[in-house]
Design an enzyme around this catalytic site. Sequence first.
Site, PDB file in Angstrom:
ATOM      1  N   HIS A   1       0.796  -1.232   0.000  1.00  0.00           N
ATOM      2  CA  HIS A   1       0.000   0.000   0.000  1.00  0.00           C
ATOM      3  C   HIS A   1       0.820   1.270   0.000  1.00  0.00           C
ATOM      4  CE1 HIS A   1      -4.158  -1.451   0.548  1.00  0.00           C
ATOM      5  NE2 HIS A   1      -3.575  -2.495   1.104  1.00  0.00           N
TER       6      HIS A   1
ATOM      7  N   LYS B   1      -9.199  13.748   3.842  1.00  0.00           N
ATOM      8  CA  LYS B   1      -8.288  12.606   3.885  1.00  0.00           C
ATOM      9  C   LYS B   1      -7.448  12.754   5.134  1.00  0.00           C
ATOM     10  CE  LYS B   1      -6.821  13.924  -0.236  1.00  0.00           C
ATOM     11  NZ  LYS B   1      -6.827  12.647  -0.938  1.00  0.00           N
ATOM     12  N   ARG B   2      -6.703  11.725   5.524  1.00  0.00           N
ATOM     13  CA  ARG B   2      -5.814  11.878   6.666  1.00  0.00           C
ATOM     14  C   ARG B   2      -4.868  13.058   6.460  1.00  0.00           C
ATOM     15  NH1 ARG B   2      -5.959   8.056  10.968  1.00  0.00           N
ATOM     16  NH2 ARG B   2      -4.199   9.267  11.735  1.00  0.00           N
TER      17      ARG B   2
ATOM     18  N   LYS C   1       0.306  14.456   1.494  1.00  0.00           N
ATOM     19  CA  LYS C   1      -0.977  14.785   0.880  1.00  0.00           C
ATOM     20  C   LYS C   1      -1.127  16.299   0.665  1.00  0.00           C
ATOM     21  CE  LYS C   1      -3.430  10.745   2.813  1.00  0.00           C
ATOM     22  NZ  LYS C   1      -4.177  10.095   1.708  1.00  0.00           N
TER      23      LYS C   1
ATOM     24  N   THR D   1      -8.462   6.619  -2.760  1.00  0.00           N
ATOM     25  CA  THR D   1      -9.797   6.150  -3.104  1.00  0.00           C
ATOM     26  C   THR D   1     -10.807   7.269  -2.897  1.00  0.00           C
ATOM     27  OG1 THR D   1      -9.952   5.237  -0.864  1.00  0.00           O
ATOM     28  CG2 THR D   1      -9.447   3.695  -2.651  1.00  0.00           C
TER      29      THR D   1
ATOM     30  N   LYS E   1     -14.351   8.374  -5.040  1.00  0.00           N
ATOM     31  CA  LYS E   1     -15.671   8.672  -4.470  1.00  0.00           C
ATOM     32  C   LYS E   1     -16.155  10.038  -4.956  1.00  0.00           C
ATOM     33  CE  LYS E   1     -13.965   6.541  -0.234  1.00  0.00           C
ATOM     34  NZ  LYS E   1     -13.359   6.879   1.068  1.00  0.00           N
TER      35      LYS E   1
HETATM   36  C1  LIG Z   1     -12.111   7.013   1.426  1.00  0.00           C
HETATM   37  C2  LIG Z   1     -11.718   7.427   2.786  1.00  0.00           C
HETATM   38  C3  LIG Z   1     -10.373   7.686   3.071  1.00  0.00           C
HETATM   39  C4  LIG Z   1      -9.289   7.618   2.024  1.00  0.00           C
HETATM   40  O1  LIG Z   1      -9.172   8.890   1.399  1.00  0.00           O
HETATM   41  P1  LIG Z   1      -7.919   9.256   0.477  1.00  0.00           P
HETATM   42  O2  LIG Z   1      -8.287  10.588  -0.077  1.00  0.00           O
HETATM   43  O3  LIG Z   1      -7.849   8.212  -0.582  1.00  0.00           O
HETATM   44  O4  LIG Z   1      -6.735   9.283   1.355  1.00  0.00           O
HETATM   45  C5  LIG Z   1     -10.043   8.067   4.354  1.00  0.00           C
HETATM   46  N1  LIG Z   1     -10.978   8.185   5.315  1.00  0.00           N
HETATM   47  C6  LIG Z   1     -12.285   7.963   5.069  1.00  0.00           C
HETATM   48  C7  LIG Z   1     -13.270   8.148   6.167  1.00  0.00           C
HETATM   49  C8  LIG Z   1     -12.688   7.571   3.806  1.00  0.00           C
HETATM   50  O5  LIG Z   1     -13.992   7.328   3.575  1.00  0.00           O
END
Ligand SMILES: *Cc1c(COP(=O)(O)O)cnc(C)c1O
Length: 821
Positions: A363, A555-556, A561, A663, A667
């Site tokens: 990952h 995101k985190r 990022k 991911t 979304k």
């Molecule tokens: C999808 C998701 C992530 C991953 O987000 P990235 O932008 O791909 O880092 C992290 N936290 C939650 C709650 C998510 O639904």
Amino acid sequence: MIPAPCDLGNSTESLKNSIINHVRFTLGAYVESASQNDWWVATCLAIRDRVMDHATKSRTIHRQSGVRRVHYLSLEYLMGRLLENNLRNSGLYDVTKQALSEMGKDLDELLESEPDMGLGNGGLGRLAACFMDSLSTVNLPAIGYGIHYEFGLFRQEFINGRQVEHPDAWMRDGSPWKIARPSYRQSIQLYGRVVQKFDDYGRPHYEWVETKQLLGLPWDIPIVGYDSHTVNVLRLWQAQADEDFNFQVFNEGSYVEALRDKAIAETVSKVLYPNDSTENGKELRLVQQYFFVACSLADIVRRFKVGYTLPWSEFPSKAAIQLNDTHPAVAIPELMRILVDLEGLEWEEAWDICQKTFSYTNHTLLPEALEMWSVSLFERVLPRHLQIIYEINQRFLEQDVEGKWPGDNEKKRSLSLIEERGGRYVRMANLSVLGSHATNGVAALHTRLLCERLFADFYALYPDRFLNLTNGITFRRWLDVCNPELSALITEAIGKDWKKDAALLRNLDPYADDPAFRARYAQIKRGHKAKLAEVIQAECGVTVSPDALFDVQIKRLHEYKRQHLNLLNIVTMYREILDNPDADFHPRVFIFGAKAAPGYFLAKNIIHAINAVAAKVNNDPRVGDKLKVVFLPNYRVSLAEKIIPAADLSEQISTAGKEASGTGNMKLALNGSLTIGTLDGANVEIEEEVGSENIFIFGLTVEEVTALKAKGYNPWDYYWANKKLRDTIDWISSDYFTGNAEEFLPLRRSLLDHGDPYLCLADYQPYVDAQAKVDAAYKDKDHWMKMAILNTARVGKFSSDRTILEYAEKVWHLPQVVVND
Ligand SMILES: *Cc1c(COP(=O)(O)O)cnc(C)c1O
């Protein structure tokens, strides 16, 4: 005679009956005075009653047909809420809403009261949750294994703009979705020492003795697929003390002493480690990993032995085991231990079984995220496993590596399972590649970098073991559940089959040119923005206009990022508005959601900086509605479900080469948010799918990043060459925002003195320019909607059903087994 079960029909009346029965007989409450929580629990149980038979039936059919099953091992599952997902997937949403409404209850209110099941940090844990949904939906025989954490990811609060963490007691009141399976309890060993013993023929073997025992109690959560009767389970292990262990102490009258050990044993499944993609050698973490792996393997082996009377060589034909990152990699020496020490197999045969059974998903390429355990810690906790790892390593280096590169000690050093520099460490990534028949990356770019960089030598040795499986998301939760209005509009246009076959979304393409469709699509987006504006009002006390451009980064919080790059642009815009009050900006709301690891001080400094800038901007009368900045606290799945349908712009701005896939990007694109992003992770493939005219790509490529670093990157060059950038950074690190010029020195130092490791300054101007293009594009609302629709229509590739079917075909070799009603 066993009587027929009570009425579990799917009519409104049946559901009303079931819910009321649970209120009265399970919860012991009067219908008239039952609490909101009682109604929620009773509704969950009524739905659970309707899926449990399918879970039992799925298990029976999988066992009887003797098919191979996949066992997904993951330390994290970021499930979110379950009720609405289960209602939509099982087709019981409308009837349940009706049943509740006839009893004076509002389903939406009940749905809002469910605590998130937040047993994960971010993308990796959410991927596991999406995969579980897809596995049931596409009828694959599967079991997810993980840990039943008492506390999931911390709850985040802001106090004076700073992150404060609180424990997340998601199951303090229990959970109606989980079912204890005490008959499948396992006992596992830890610590102790290894002794060599000899049998009657003088043959040596090893025994692991004087160990501590730990019990694992499994809890099962049924996973309801969409329009499918396959109900797989997620099996989560809770640690318990082995009560017999302290029987002696108990008898001596030290009752309280005996229970102290019990409390210690139970800390093993107490809490999820809150670091996203790094963990630094903590003993409890290693114990957690081994605990859930050992329980899971014992469970898999039990099923093999009960179900079949086959030789061990047939084990891989019944069980595939997927390692979600290296966190469960200790499963490799554990299976070797079972086969060699307990079952008496020869080493070569056991190793062959292992490699055929395991496969591994990498990952991350971030060096700090590659798991390594100090040899001394490993030896103390798992002495026999360390011996096994040494033996695997010795055979590998002497046979495969020496065979390919005779006498090349540099290759041996690079491929060894043991890192010898700066102390001795077990390299879990090398172990995972070596013990598996397949290693995959999670996006095309990431897999290429794995083969070219991180695992270049392994790739040279075993090119056929590497493959790409681009991540995906479940379109049920991330469209059907979170955006039912858009889901209905799509279904009206092209039929409902897209929910099971996401490639059909392409049929929406022509609707982008239909003005009436565009108007309805725009109206749905506007509705979600109005709803999110209410959430923002309630959570942040900030009034935002649904007509502004909603610009989202969720995101985190991580340097790679680059939330701080986003912040640089925001402060640049703020200065421009003050400089030129008549500038023709379309009003914009910057929306953040992010948790920082509690010990990640720079990440917390960035959160504080964003909140401080937000406080100034939002209360500056010179800015008015043109610019708002909000940081929604406690980002989690259920909050993502509210933000994503309302987003216009999706920030995917990581330094190229750092984000394995992402991911969140999928979304947001699915919900018609245009991406502003770098050529990183799955953004590359999103651009290929939606077309470069429907996405805003900017910044350095992976190759350019490498070249720039090779020639010597110096952020000060960019600082001195660009007055706007200089003024922006200096302003943030002045006393203007908090009254204290020291407050954001950590951020300033990381960008300048510490060399800006993620190249924010190099990408600053291209990012600001791309944001200007976004502003210009948004002014043509109708064209923007066309681009948004084309994003929805063209991201079918990123359905996790596609990903899972690729795993099933290329890695697990699993058949689809349809379960009839
Ligand atoms: C999808 C998701 C992530 C991953 O987000 P990235 O932008 O791909 O880092 C992290 N936290 C939650 C709650 C998510 O639904």
